[in-house]
Design an enzyme around this catalytic site. Structure first.
Site, PDB file in Angstrom:
ATOM      1  N   LYS A   7       0.841  -1.203   0.000  1.00 31.35           N
ATOM      2  CA  LYS A   7       0.000   0.000   0.000  1.00 31.35           C
ATOM      3  C   LYS A   7       0.880   1.258   0.000  1.00 31.35           C
ATOM      4  CE  LYS A   7      -3.823  -2.524   1.950  1.00 31.35           C
ATOM      5  NZ  LYS A   7      -4.522  -3.043   3.127  1.00 31.35           N
TER       6      LYS A   7
ATOM      7  N   GLN B 157      -5.232  -1.939   9.306  1.00 30.06           N
ATOM      8  CA  GLN B 157      -5.030  -3.261   8.703  1.00 30.06           C
ATOM      9  C   GLN B 157      -5.656  -4.346   9.585  1.00 30.06           C
ATOM     10  OE1 GLN B 157      -3.494  -3.779   5.594  1.00 30.06           O
ATOM     11  NE2 GLN B 157      -4.260  -5.855   5.889  1.00 30.06           N
TER      12      GLN B 157
ATOM     13  N   ASP C 248     -11.694   2.175   3.289  1.00 24.44           N
ATOM     14  CA  ASP C 248     -12.001   0.749   3.122  1.00 24.44           C
ATOM     15  C   ASP C 248     -13.512   0.546   2.913  1.00 24.44           C
ATOM     16  OD1 ASP C 248      -9.880  -1.017   3.108  1.00 24.44           O
ATOM     17  OD2 ASP C 248      -9.640  -1.010   5.292  1.00 24.44           O
TER      18      ASP C 248
END
Ligand code: NAD
Length: 280
Positions: A50, A94, A117
């Site tokens: 990322k 995460q 997300d």
């Protein structure tokens, strides 16, 4: 006839290039904060990828690597700080978090405007009614891969195996938004192979290596393999038995090099969208 392989690497590179070009053209300042707790090796690889994608796109990345013993409150305080930070447009925690965390409470603490997300319940609700700013990265990436085949979703039989909040359920919703006739299968589904054989578009998000075999696939289907499974020999494999299914399908995604890179590309796209919304 052998299936055409959908090249997720190339398609994700094109999406990232588009994000980079837009950021440069419109002189957008975009920042993504990535929070990782503990030292799970797979999570570390994702976080590094990322960061690399951010660099490529001209997005500033801020990494917060916290020890596994971090307490829930400390993480929530960090999220509050990032919610208030003008340089941070997107926040990604995460997952999975170590067991002592309440993941739901952590996700709900992220400002919905910075929830790149799209896991926050307010964003999930918006996706449900079809009025959203962000789509969850993996299902959105799968849709891009399906679009790349030129096969129209409207009117097609679509089967999604898996009903997780992160992949299966939103995937089904996106196919429905494009007028697919959608069936969601899960661990309690009866006659799974029979249901899957109806699919013009089959999406596997189960988390079991080689779960989807050729007898479960219709001739000429589009097969999207979301699964990432690590075998004992260290190799990665998907949920689809690639060798035999690729003899039957018309289009298929490989693992690695299919859905995985798309997830990251869509994260870049969401961060750009978040920056545009917050700067406007
Ligand atoms: P999950 O474990 O939350 O969900 C798995 C789903 O599979 C469940 O809904 C379950 O009902 C279903 N299932 C389990 N056994 C089944 C069976 N025998 N028959 C039918 N359905 C069954 O997993 P997830 O988070 O949705 O992830 C699924 C896979 O996708 C994993 O391999 C994960 O690593 C991978 N993944 C990949 C990406 C990516 O970027 N490529 C992103 C997220 C997840």
């Amino acid at each position: 006839m052998a299936a055409k392989i959908i090249d997720g690497k190339a398609i994700s590179a094109a999406v990232k290039e588009q994000v980079r070009a837009e950021i440069e053209r419109d002189k957008i300042k975009a920042g993504l904060a990535v929070v990782i707790v503990g030292d799970d090796p797979a999570s570390r690889v994702y976080v590094n990828n990322k960061k690399k994608a951010c660099e490529l796109c001209g997005i500033q990345s801020f990494e917060y690597a916290l020890p596994a013993e971090t307490e829930q409150n400390q993480l929530l305080e960090l999220i509050d700080t990032l919610n208030a930070d003008k340089n941070v447009n997107g926040i990604l925690v995460q997952l999975p978090l170590p067991d002592h965390f309440d993941e739901k409470a952590v996700i709900e603490r992220i400002s919905p405007l910075k929830d790149v997300d799209a896991f926050h319940e307010s964003n999930v609700g918006k996706i449900m009614i079809g009025n959203y700013a962000f789509l969850p990265c993996t299902p959105a990436g799968c849709m891009e891969l399906i679009h790349s085949t030129g096969v129209e979703v409207a009117g097609k039989e679509c089967v999604v195996i898996g009903r997780s909040n992160i992949v299966g359920k939103p995937m089904a919703m996106l196919l429905l938004h494009e007028n697919g006739t959608v069936t969601v299968c899960h661990s309690k589904t009866k006659n799974l192979a029979e249901v899957c054989r109806r699919a013009d578009i089959l999406v596997a998000a189960v988390g079991r290596p080689n779960f989807v075999t050729a007898d479960m696939v219709k001739d000429g289907a589009v097969v999207i393999d979301v699964g990432i499974n690590r075998l004992e020999n260290g190799k990665l494999c998907g949920d689809v038995k690639f060798d035999e299914v690729s003899e039957k399908a018309a289009y298929i995604t490989p693992v690695p090099g299919g859905v995985g890179p798309m997830t990251i590309a869509m994260l870049m796209k969401n961060t750009l969208t978040a920056a545009r919304i917050q700067n406007s």
